[in-house]
Design an enzyme around this catalytic site. Structure first.
Site, PDB file in Angstrom:
ATOM      1  CB  SER A 197      28.033 -43.481 -27.065  1.00  0.00           C
ATOM      2  OG  SER A 197      26.901 -43.973 -26.369  1.00  0.00           O
ATOM      3  CE  LYS A 198      30.838 -47.414 -32.866  1.00  0.00           C
ATOM      4  NZ  LYS A 198      31.703 -48.597 -33.139  1.00  0.00           N
ATOM      5  NE  ARG A 199      25.372 -44.928 -23.512  1.00  0.00           N
ATOM      6  CZ  ARG A 199      24.563 -44.100 -22.875  1.00  0.00           C
ATOM      7  NH1 ARG A 199      23.266 -44.334 -22.873  1.00  0.00           N
ATOM      8  NH2 ARG A 199      25.031 -43.042 -22.239  1.00  0.00           N
TER       9      ARG A 199
END
Length: 855
Positions: free
Chosen positions: A351-353
């Site tokens: 994910s973006k994290r």
């Protein structure tokens, strides 16, 4: 009155969410007294066909687009049928038709890009023998609230950047269009009507409150929540009354009793579901008339003749509903392949994290589309070998879904960079330069309205300078910006702001006198400078061809690189310095850092950037010309304390002892009695172990590497050490490195160790590494880049050659007398990372061996 009011009623029905195909039915039910010989319940029975006769058509009639208007004219318009291209055929025996079906609710991320790639590869590989094979892009935009045209355009642009050209899709059309679900609503209504007509679907009037109450009761009873079937076999008269009253309803699929869905997944094998117990009767059309996702997907796959569905494992549960719908329509199911999720390094879904995940971001960061395609293909697939670098054509020829691994694939940005760097090396520099130029503009190194000729020359120089070291084209831009700056501090009091290596060099006393001599040469006009008439000399051969190797420079014998080499040679003789004691201080004085690319190439780029009318964006990029550098250097030298202006001298070596008339060197004489560091105040080390020459250390190259099957610590390697066949060596390096860190790496190998088995693997030799005291950190011992494979490493500096060394000890003797155990404690790296034995460097014909772990 009924006929003239039909249009108003039609608008009312649409406004309340009723589907077009139900409008004629409701009109007839409402006016049953006008229709002679028929009762409304009979008509409704015929509409939903409660008998549920078998329905396996090759095609279905579409609803007439103007049913109400034909009532007045008495005419019947001809409609196109709903066609299932694979009806009666085996999808596995048909030319592959595969699809990528993105939802335009955001950017194209690596998971979706891999799905698109696998589908594209299937079609491309099949096309050589089956020209009808097709890669289809279908936009699933039924999520009206989140879908945007901008997202659709972004996804399609990313696919184009990756080079995944589609044969049919929203921008190119095709025989099975339209290719946006939002443009296929009439088709979905027609198919839903057919399922109602055949008794395989039914209206459901349960309210949200009723459904929620049933769900809570089921959970309280320990049951899995699912629809309770209240309206599954409802009284047709009651259904007709509810419809006539305008009550909202959904259309539910009637899951057959005791039904079971089984698929043979290409990736995961046989998977089966008890359909009735798993899902219950599910919704096809919402009360608003909008079709649900799984219904649209099943209809689209059937009407587009999709033979294989390749998608992420998170869609696996959708297969049950889609399979039931396809079976009810009489359309053959495609073959399914559900690929593993892509994970972050924490083993959680990417994910973006975890950092950049969108294809557009990787494009902006300077990755190549071919490298992205190469890396994405390896996220769950391999060709059965250890190979990791593929061209696009090689991937098409090698790819096979049967080799896709069901285990989760971890996204490793460092491996992506490694693959990207390999692809950059395969591309001619003239083709890389335009990509670097884009990055120079993005990083604001070049100004948009700068002189084109200047921008092109700076771009070419920046590209040549970084060609071997850059992992992305953005690296060339950031490297150029770093080269143009000059991070040497204004004063010794600011020394804490520079890197530790630079601090150690300055405090060692080696820097002051070399830098002072360079300033003096500059003042006297004797410091070589790039040719203003041709600053590109260091990057070009005499014939004009570009140089990309780090250690190679161009120009003739009177060019700037040759002049600089002569200057350094003369300076070394005058100051009685050589090696790192000369070159490290000189590099720090000229560039402000102790390591980096060739000094003459850096100065050439600086000359181009400092020219009048240069295309450099001086508002965003710091450029410190040579004149300013010398002034900063002069001021810095004035602030260096006296104790750091003279290099500490090493104590004299022990005199040779030729007592007893032996005439031969003793072990102490060969090893040398050293203080270990060359600095005063260190305790003298008396060494009485075997001589350095007892070891057979050679320069090797790891040509193949793989993980040991039974050990999570061992790598198995094939290493070329200059013999007829490569040696097999097992190294306990898995906890510290990845396979790509070892592949094609030059290493030092201790070759006269006796062969033995490690965890069953025959190992003959040892790859040398450096480590901290508790071995929590390990680095390779590196030979110079141009060291010869198979050459023997010697000890003691330039005065000794490998050919003059004694023969190494035999393997049996070396092991039996435990010679290496006695030598190993005295193998050290100095403060600059140079590998030493008793304070003297370990040498090759190309210079000393080094490690990234100093001191």
């Amino acid at each position: 009155k009924f006929l003239t009011g039909r249009q108003n009623l039609r608008q009312i029905m649409i406004g309340t969410g009723f589907s077009y195909y139900l409008i004629p039915l409701l009109l007839i039910v409402s006016s049953h007294k006008m229709v002679s010989g028929f009762h409304h319940t009979t008509l409704f029975r015929r509409s939903i066909n409660v008998v549920g006769r078998s329905f396996r058509p090759l095609s279905l009639p579409l609803p007439r687009s103007a049913l109400l208007s034909t009532t007045t004219s008495g005419a019947s318009s001809q409609q196109q049928p709903v066609v299932f291209p694979l009806a009666g055929k085996d999808p596995d025996s048909s030319p592959p038709r595969v699809r990528f079906a993105p939802s335009p609710t955001g950017s194209l991320h690596v998971g979706g890009a891999r799905t698109a790639l696998y589908n594209w590869l299937i079609a491309q590989k099949a096309r050589s023998s089956q020209p009808e094979a097709a890669f289809i892009v279908r936009v699933e935009d039924t999520d009206v609230a989140r879908s945007t045209k901008e997202s659709e355009e972004s996804v399609l642009q990313d696919l184009e950047w990756l080079g995944l050209k589609w044969d049919e899709g929203p921008t190119s059309g095709g025989k099975c269009g339209p290719y946006r679900q939002s443009e296929r609503s009439e088709l979905y209504k027609a198919v839903a009507q057919s399922l109602l007509d055949s008794g395989k679907a039914y209206p459901c009037f349960s309210t949200n409150e009723e459904l929620e109450a049933v769900k809570e009761a089921q959970i309280a009873a320990g049951e899995s929540p699912r629809y309770d079937g209240k309206w599954r076999d409802a009284d047709p008269d009651l259904v007709a009354e509810k419809i006539a009253a305008g009550d909202p309803y959904t259309v539910r699929f009637k899951v057959p009793k005791n039904s079971r869905v089984v698929i043979d997944d290409v990736v995961r094998g046989t998977i089966a579901w008890d359909a009735e117990a798993t899902v219950g009767d599910f919704i096809l059309l919402r009360s608003s008339g909008v079709p649900v996702y799984n219904f649209c997907v099943a209809v689209d796959d059937a009407t587009m003749g999709i033979t294989t569905v390749v998608r992420a494992e998170e869609h696996l549960t959708n297969t049950l509903r889609q399979g039931l719908i396809l079976d009810a329509l009489g359309a053959p199911r495609p073959r399914y392949a559900h690929c593993s999720l892509i994970l972050g390094e924490d083993q959680q879904k990417l994910s973006k994290r975890h950092g950049a995940t969108s294809c557009n971001q990787f494009k902006e960061d300077g990755f190549l589309p071919d490298a992205m395609v190469n890396y994405l293909s390896l996220l769950g697939w391999n060709d059965g070998t250890d190979r990791e670098i593929f061209t696009r054509e090689e991937l098409v020829n090698s790819f096979d879904m049967s080799r896709v691994n069901p285990s989760g694939a971890v996204f490793d940005i460092q491996k992506l960079k490694w693959i990207n760097s390999n692809h950059l090396k395969m591309i001619p520099i003239e083709d890389v330069a335009p990509l670097v130029k884009d990055q120079l503009f993005k990083c604001k190194v070049l100004k948009v309205d700068g002189a084109e000729d200047s921008a092109d020359r700076i771009t070419l120089a920046a590209t040549c300078l970084a060609k071997q070291m850059m992992a992305t084209t953005q690296d060339a831009a950031t490297n150029a910006a770093a080269v143009l700056a000059y991070p040497l501090p204004q004063s010794f009091s600011d020394l804490s702001n520079v890197e530790p290596d630079e601090q150690r060099l300055i405090k060692s006393g080696s820097f002051y006198n070399v830098a002072k001599a360079i300033v003096a040469a500059y003042d006297a006009g004797a410091l070589p400078r790039p040719n203003p008439g041709n600053p590109m000399e260091p990057f070009e051969e005499i014939n004009g061809s570009l140089i990309t190797e780090d250690n190679d420079t161009g120009g003739g014998e009177y060019a700037y690189p040759a002049a600089w080499k002569l200057f350094m040679k003369t300076l070394g003789k005058e100051m009685n310095l050589k090696g790192k004691d000369l070159f490290h201080p000189a590099r720090l004085a000229m560039t402000g850092v102790m390591s980096g690319q060739d000094v003459t190439k850096q100065m050439a780029l600086l000359q181009l950037a400092s020219e009048f009318g240069s295309a450099i964006d001086l508002g965003s990029t710091e450029v410190v010309p040579i004149e300013m550098r010398m002034e900063i250097l002069r001021g810095f030298l004035d602030t260096i304390p006296d104790e750091y202006r003279v290099k500490a001298e090493a104590p004299p070596k022990a005199e040779n002892n030729k007592g007893d008339g032996a005439g031969a060197k003793t072990r102490d004489e060969e090893a040398g009695r050293q203080d270990g560091s060359g600095e005063e105040g260190r305790e003298e080390i008396k060494y009485e172990g075997p001589p350095f020459s007892s070891m057979d250390i050679r320069v090797g190259k790891i040509t193949k590497v793989w993980k040991h099957e039974d050990s999570d610590k061992l790598f198995c390697e094939e290493v070329d050490v200059g013999e007829e066949e490569p040696r097999q060596i097992a190294s306990g390096l898995q906890p510290f490195f990845d396979e790509e860190d070892l592949q094609d790496r030059k290493v030092l190998v201790l070759c006269n160790l006796k062969a033995r088995k490690l965890a069953g693997f025959p190992s003959h030799g040892m790859v040398l590494c450096s480590g901290n005291e508790d071995h929590t950190a390990v680095k390779f011992v590196d030979a110079p880049v141009d060291a010869k494979i198979g050459e023997r490493v010697w000890w003691g500096g330039d005065g000794v050659k490998s050919s003059e060394m004694d023969e190494p000890a035999a393997e049996n003797k070396f092991a039996k007398k435990k010679m290496f155990e006695k030598i190993a404690p005295h193998l050290k790296t100095d403060e600059f990372g140079v590998c030493e034995f008793l304070g003297k460097p370990m040498m090759t014909s190309s210079g000393p061996c080094t490690s990234a772990m100093p001191s």
